[in-house]
Scaffold this active site. Sequence first.
Site, PDB file in Angstrom:
ATOM      1  N   CYS A   1      15.198  26.931  26.687  1.00 29.43           N
ATOM      2  CA  CYS A   1      14.903  27.670  25.454  1.00 29.43           C
ATOM      3  C   CYS A   1      15.969  28.684  25.040  1.00 29.43           C
ATOM      4  O   CYS A   1      16.308  28.752  23.849  1.00 29.43           O
ATOM      5  CB  CYS A   1      13.519  28.304  25.519  1.00 29.43           C
ATOM      6  SG  CYS A   1      12.944  28.776  27.141  1.00 29.43           S
TER       7      CYS A   1
ATOM      8  N   ASP B   1      12.296  18.178  27.205  1.00 32.41           N
ATOM      9  CA  ASP B   1      12.162  19.530  26.675  1.00 32.41           C
ATOM     10  C   ASP B   1      12.521  19.550  25.196  1.00 32.41           C
ATOM     11  O   ASP B   1      13.583  19.061  24.802  1.00 32.41           O
ATOM     12  CB  ASP B   1      13.094  20.450  27.464  1.00 32.41           C
ATOM     13  CG  ASP B   1      12.651  21.893  27.403  1.00 32.41           C
ATOM     14  OD1 ASP B   1      11.561  22.154  26.894  1.00 32.41           O
ATOM     15  OD2 ASP B   1      13.412  22.760  27.872  1.00 32.41           O
TER      16      ASP B   1
ATOM     17  N   HIS C   1      12.240  22.091  21.521  1.00 31.17           N
ATOM     18  CA  HIS C   1      11.873  23.340  20.847  1.00 31.17           C
ATOM     19  C   HIS C   1      11.934  23.115  19.343  1.00 31.17           C
ATOM     20  O   HIS C   1      12.928  22.617  18.818  1.00 31.17           O
ATOM     21  CB  HIS C   1      12.808  24.477  21.278  1.00 31.17           C
ATOM     22  CG  HIS C   1      12.666  24.807  22.733  1.00 31.17           C
ATOM     23  ND1 HIS C   1      13.512  24.298  23.687  1.00 31.17           N
ATOM     24  CD2 HIS C   1      11.759  25.557  23.385  1.00 31.17           C
ATOM     25  CE1 HIS C   1      13.126  24.733  24.877  1.00 31.17           C
ATOM     26  NE2 HIS C   1      12.077  25.498  24.725  1.00 31.17           N
TER      27      HIS C   1
ATOM     28  N   GLN D   1      13.536  17.183  32.105  1.00 31.85           N
ATOM     29  CA  GLN D   1      12.275  17.045  31.391  1.00 31.85           C
ATOM     30  C   GLN D   1      12.518  16.751  29.921  1.00 31.85           C
ATOM     31  O   GLN D   1      13.636  16.921  29.423  1.00 31.85           O
ATOM     32  CB  GLN D   1      11.411  18.290  31.560  1.00 31.85           C
ATOM     33  CG  GLN D   1      11.994  19.570  31.001  1.00 31.85           C
ATOM     34  CD  GLN D   1      11.091  20.783  31.253  1.00 31.85           C
ATOM     35  OE1 GLN D   1      10.210  20.755  32.095  1.00 31.85           O
ATOM     36  NE2 GLN D   1      11.313  21.841  30.515  1.00 31.85           N
TER      37      GLN D   1
END
Length: 777
Positions: free
Chosen positions: A437, A486, A488, A484
């Site tokens: 992030c 992932d 955002h 992963q």
Amino acid sequence: MSGQLNEPALPLRTKEAGAQGVEKPNSKQPKSKPQKNKELLAEQSKGDSATIQDTESKKTTTSQLPEFIQKRNQLFDELKRKYDAEVLEKEHPVINVVLDLGLGKDGIPIPAIPVAAKAWESTAGSFLKHVDKDISSDVVVAKVDGKELWDLHRPLERDCRISYIPFTSPEGRNVFWHSSAHVLGEAAECQYNCLLSHGPPVEQGFFYDMAIAGGQVVKESDWSPLESKASRFFKEKQSFDRLHVSIPDLKEMFGYSKYKMYYIENLLPPEGSTVYRCGTLVDLCLGPHIQNTSKIKAFQIMKNSSCYFRGDKDDDSLQRIYGVAFPDKKQMTEHKKFLEEAAKRDHRRIGIEQELFFFNEMSPGSSFLLPHGTRIFNALQKLLRSEYQKRGYSEVQSPNMYDSDLWKRSGHWQHYSDDMFVLDVEKKKWALKPMNCPGHCMMFSHRERSYRELPLRMADFGVLHRNEASGALNGMTRVRKFQQDDTHIFCTQDQITEEIEGLFDFLKCIYGLFGFPFRLNLSTRPEKFLGDIATWDVAESKLKEALNSFTASGGGQWVLNEGDGAFYGPKIDITISDALRRDWQCATIQLDFQLPQNFDLEYMTGDTPAKAKSAAPDEAREDGAGALPKTPGPGRARPVMIHRAIIGSFERFMAILTEHFAGKWPFWISPRQVLVIPVMPAVNDYAQEVQRLFKALKMYADVDVSGNTMQKKIRTGQLQQYNFIFVVGAKEKESQSVNIRNRDDQETQAQGELVPLDEAINKLKALKKERRLLNAI
């Protein structure tokens, strides 16, 4: 000590591979004193032999216990009498209590029931008479106002709404196993005169850690005497008595134990904590517990191991005993069958048998993905990439290592640095990234952004590292190096609902391919949170709107977990159930208002002409990570950040899939799709030609031209879980066909089905393209 009190903050690193329920301890916590209380242990070793060699026909009495336990229990009794007298002196005003009985057998909500009650007198257990016997018999504990678990026999103190938690729920099982751990602790004290450390519930039962005099270790031959003692305690219907104790009294009560003193001095608040008494055991514990030990009908010790106090290899070595218990003997029988099936499906065993991965001490917690394991990884990644393209995601790559200043700015350094791999580079602190992030925030802010670009969906398959405790490592389900899915999403507040609805559709798409049902849980604002309440309220309302829309479209009911959100925003946790009906949390959807503020993220709204960014204010952060964020100026706004993962860690998801399918992979993701077996050397060339045709279509096809018999080749292929075995001979070569044995169709095992080669190719191409779950053509 109860696991409820210290399990999250004080896990232990075990010497036994694959032990459960352990986290990396906080390295900043003060260490316990290294010296052992030799005098006390000597006293223990001299302890009453009648206690150690206790016969089951004779109850353990207080006089049979060592002096330090007698004094502890006497102080508890003295304080309890004083407390009970104080309660009697209190006023017992009438309070308003409402029973929330949830759903009936037909799935229809049962009307709430108001009941007459008095403060400091009425208990949640006393109202079970209003509950259907089929339901009340399974009740383990109560919940007050939807937030606080409450002992059934603990007096109520205020107006409240009560619901009842059964053993069949995760919360109920935890309480039941937590109470069972106390019984194990009582039996251990009676058998060994030991010093107990802590005993929490874990995924498949509970354990208790202890130090035994003279360095004695627990042996399997000890299990039966411990179980016999526990069985006697169940018949005695020992109650679990709760008492709040001040820090000075706790120190007097547990001064004999360096382990309890560590907890008291380092983990408890200044006002003290609660203790519970069960039979002869008095232990530090937040509770709650079952009413009495008669609720436990089946109890068994499963294994034992050694571990380190506080998870520190430089601290004391302790003995750990694992157990499991149930309110019904039939459930114990079912549990044993479950364990047998789970052992057959264990991904660690299948991973070795199918040559998918292995681990090595040269890099603990980092899997070595072998070629066949990498095929599964690549198939998952290809699936996600194909969905990203359809759903408007942009794949990015970000650095693996960052200056500590970045982590200070994001807030991870203050709260997460102990779980990061930190390096010294050119006299500065750097860290391998444990999450993506902060890097994605930098990508968002590296240039001006317009509202026209939102929502901006960044996907990253980058390698992550987390410094998990060695004892927490468990095959592929708990690793230090992982990747992963992932993502955002940066969006406006008005776009939140639509984005969440899109994520629900994404969940249905991915989990549906594997046959995973899933449940949604909304966690709302906790007591300690960042930001203003109005923003939280808006965010929570948008999540509820999306959840209700999902339910209305046939997606199933969702559960509200009040006060369980992250400090930076509300979240939705998604739990899937595998073939053994075990629950796994893979996906998460989290709203974050804090990181966009920490990184001063802005976009141009288009409402008014945007002004140039002003210089950063002079006021600096307390953490030294630069200037404080400024409020967005005219024509600018702060985006909302959505953290999102569907499968989570690839490694963990592969472990779940391995056990879900028991190593029998669906064709599209299988690392061994086709095995071609020639019946004689004369047709080896045809077998290899068939292999080449399938490999050209990017399928995993192997050929066995070894000197083994045909039956042995077939048997080997079956054990390796090839989806299809093609047997070819002179007849098949002449007719350009294959004799197909389907792994999941027993009728084809003795004599396969003769299929033209072109037809077989087309059918398997369709099976792969459609990503069908059923292995059939």
